[in-house]
Design an enzyme around this catalytic site. Structure first.
Site, PDB file in Angstrom:
ATOM      1  N   ASP A 153       0.834  -1.208   0.000  1.00 17.79           N
ATOM      2  CA  ASP A 153       0.000   0.000   0.000  1.00 17.79           C
ATOM      3  C   ASP A 153       0.866   1.255   0.000  1.00 17.79           C
ATOM      4  O   ASP A 153       0.601   2.206  -0.733  1.00 17.79           O
ATOM      5  CB  ASP A 153      -0.919   0.004   1.225  1.00 17.79           C
ATOM      6  CG  ASP A 153      -1.891  -1.154   1.232  1.00 17.79           C
ATOM      7  OD1 ASP A 153      -2.509  -1.405   0.176  1.00 17.79           O
ATOM      8  OD2 ASP A 153      -2.021  -1.809   2.279  1.00 17.79           O
ATOM      9  N   HIS A 163      12.517  10.977 -10.418  1.00 13.55           N
ATOM     10  CA  HIS A 163      12.456   9.590  -9.977  1.00 13.55           C
ATOM     11  C   HIS A 163      11.159   8.899 -10.376  1.00 13.55           C
ATOM     12  O   HIS A 163      10.728   7.934  -9.737  1.00 13.55           O
ATOM     13  CB  HIS A 163      12.673   9.497  -8.463  1.00 13.55           C
ATOM     14  CG  HIS A 163      11.776  10.391  -7.657  1.00 13.55           C
ATOM     15  ND1 HIS A 163      11.964  11.744  -7.550  1.00 13.55           N
ATOM     16  CD2 HIS A 163      10.676  10.107  -6.916  1.00 13.55           C
ATOM     17  CE1 HIS A 163      11.025  12.263  -6.776  1.00 13.55           C
ATOM     18  NE2 HIS A 163      10.225  11.290  -6.387  1.00 13.55           N
ATOM     19  N   GLY A 185      -2.019   2.658  -6.917  1.00 13.43           N
ATOM     20  CA  GLY A 185      -0.847   3.164  -7.627  1.00 13.43           C
ATOM     21  C   GLY A 185       0.108   3.878  -6.690  1.00 13.43           C
ATOM     22  O   GLY A 185       0.556   3.338  -5.686  1.00 13.43           O
ATOM     23  N   GLY A 187      -0.654   6.161  -4.720  1.00 12.07           N
ATOM     24  CA  GLY A 187      -1.368   6.570  -3.517  1.00 12.07           C
ATOM     25  C   GLY A 187      -0.732   6.017  -2.253  1.00 12.07           C
ATOM     26  O   GLY A 187      -0.468   4.818  -2.155  1.00 12.07           O
ATOM     27  N   ASP A 193      14.094  12.988  -0.383  1.00 13.74           N
ATOM     28  CA  ASP A 193      15.185  13.430  -1.251  1.00 13.74           C
ATOM     29  C   ASP A 193      16.518  12.867  -0.754  1.00 13.74           C
ATOM     30  O   ASP A 193      16.978  13.202   0.339  1.00 13.74           O
ATOM     31  CB  ASP A 193      15.228  14.958  -1.285  1.00 13.74           C
ATOM     32  CG  ASP A 193      16.154  15.490  -2.361  1.00 13.74           C
ATOM     33  OD1 ASP A 193      16.978  14.708  -2.883  1.00 13.74           O
ATOM     34  OD2 ASP A 193      16.061  16.692  -2.686  1.00 13.74           O
ATOM     35  N   GLU A 196      19.437  15.165   0.564  1.00 12.95           N
ATOM     36  CA  GLU A 196      19.449  15.803   1.884  1.00 12.95           C
ATOM     37  C   GLU A 196      20.359  15.024   2.828  1.00 12.95           C
ATOM     38  O   GLU A 196      20.671  13.858   2.588  1.00 12.95           O
ATOM     39  CB  GLU A 196      18.034  15.854   2.467  1.00 12.95           C
ATOM     40  CG  GLU A 196      17.003  16.514   1.587  1.00 12.95           C
ATOM     41  CD  GLU A 196      17.336  17.937   1.224  1.00 12.95           C
ATOM     42  OE1 GLU A 196      18.075  18.587   1.997  1.00 12.95           O
ATOM     43  OE2 GLU A 196      16.875  18.401   0.179  1.00 12.95           O
ATOM     44  N   GLU A 215       5.214  12.890   6.930  1.00 12.80           N
ATOM     45  CA  GLU A 215       4.805  12.388   5.619  1.00 12.80           C
ATOM     46  C   GLU A 215       3.820  11.237   5.736  1.00 12.80           C
ATOM     47  O   GLU A 215       2.880  11.125   4.941  1.00 12.80           O
ATOM     48  CB  GLU A 215       6.030  11.962   4.811  1.00 12.80           C
ATOM     49  CG  GLU A 215       6.939  13.102   4.393  1.00 12.80           C
ATOM     50  CD  GLU A 215       6.258  14.143   3.508  1.00 12.80           C
ATOM     51  OE1 GLU A 215       5.169  13.870   2.970  1.00 12.80           O
ATOM     52  OE2 GLU A 215       6.813  15.239   3.368  1.00 12.80           O
TER      53      GLU A 215
END
Length: 264
Positions: A153, A163, A185, A187, A193, A196, A215
């Site tokens: 998921d 990317h 997909g 989701g 990054d 970083e 996130e």
């Protein structure tokens, strides 16, 4: 379905800048150009009517969100806010759900880590991801299960520049990561990054635990909060302690989507 993307970002590249105007206030032409791009990205319309605003109205929306006088003019302090690393979703008041309130309907959500940063040992990244997801699952009737191959998921990974998701990273600074709303997909996927400097609580660099927890809030369906100090607050601070936790506002938002976890 249309994917919704969220990301930590500092400044966006300038384009289509208007001539320096009265609204620029006490800032340079370059800063005014940066501010225009920032406002178009994060305050594209009125938070209530959803109508497209002028730049002045966009600026007032930002000032309102951050509890500042709604002058419609830029200032060095506002520019300072704009230049903080942050997530790239438009801002709203208090906790908020994404448009149409997407969420996971299964009680078990799978995740897979497909790539890593060289800044941290893989086992540390694995542990941080598990800890960040657990912060959310402790509050809601949802469990996370890691898979080592195949589909999942939530796909989690570190990448550079372009990317494959139409949202390229930009090298060190600025955009730190992004995540998609729950769905098929892309989701739910969360990307960070690789350029970083990711840390496990050091003073320098980006605290991966905090960034991941933020996130994953988006991966679960949360948008941003206007309450300073919350995990879902849009700007990233570098002084978070390793023992941070979800705030009442974060918890209210996620439980609005999924309900409370039964502790019995």
């Amino acid at each position: 379905m249309q994917l919704t993307l969220f990301c930590f970002v500092c400044l966006l590249p300038g384009h289509l800048a208007l001539p320096l105007s009265q609204e620029a206030g006490d800032v340079s032409a370059h800063q005014w150009e940066q501010a225009q791009n920032y406002l178009r990205k994060f305050y594209p319309h009125d938070s209530k009517t959803k109508k497209v605003n002028s730049l002045v109205d966009n600026l007032k929306e930002m000032q309102k969100f951050f509890g500042l006088p709604m002058t419609g003019k830029l200032s060095p302090y506002i520019m300072e806010i704009m230049q903080k690393p942050r997530c790239g979703v438009p801002d709203v008041a208090e906790y908020s759900l994404m448009p149409n309130s997407p969420k996971w309907h299964s009680r078990i959500v799978t995740y897979r880590i497909v790539s890593y940063t060289s800044d941290l040992p893989r086992i540390v990244v694995d542990q941080i991801v598990k800890k960040a997801l657990r912060m959310w699952s402790m509050q809601i009737p949802l469990n996370f299960k890691r898979v080592s191959w195949g589909t999942a998921d939530i796909i989690i990974g570190f990448a550079r520049r372009d990317h494959g998701d139409s949202f390229p990273f930009d090298g060190p600074g600025n955009t730190l990561g992004h995540a998609f709303a729950p769905g098929p997909g892309l989701g739910g996927d969360a990307h960070f990054d690789k350029d970083e400097y990711w840390t496990d609580g050091e003073d320098a660099g980006v605290n991966f635990l905090f960034a991941a927890t933020h996130e994953f809030g988006h991966s679960l369906g949360l948008s941003h909060s206007s309450v300073p100090g919350t995990v879902m607050y849009p700007t990233y601070q570098r002084d978070y302690s390793e023992d941070f936790s979800l705030t009442k506002d974060d918890i209210a938002g996620i439980q609005k989507l999924y309900g409370k976890r039964n502790t019995l």
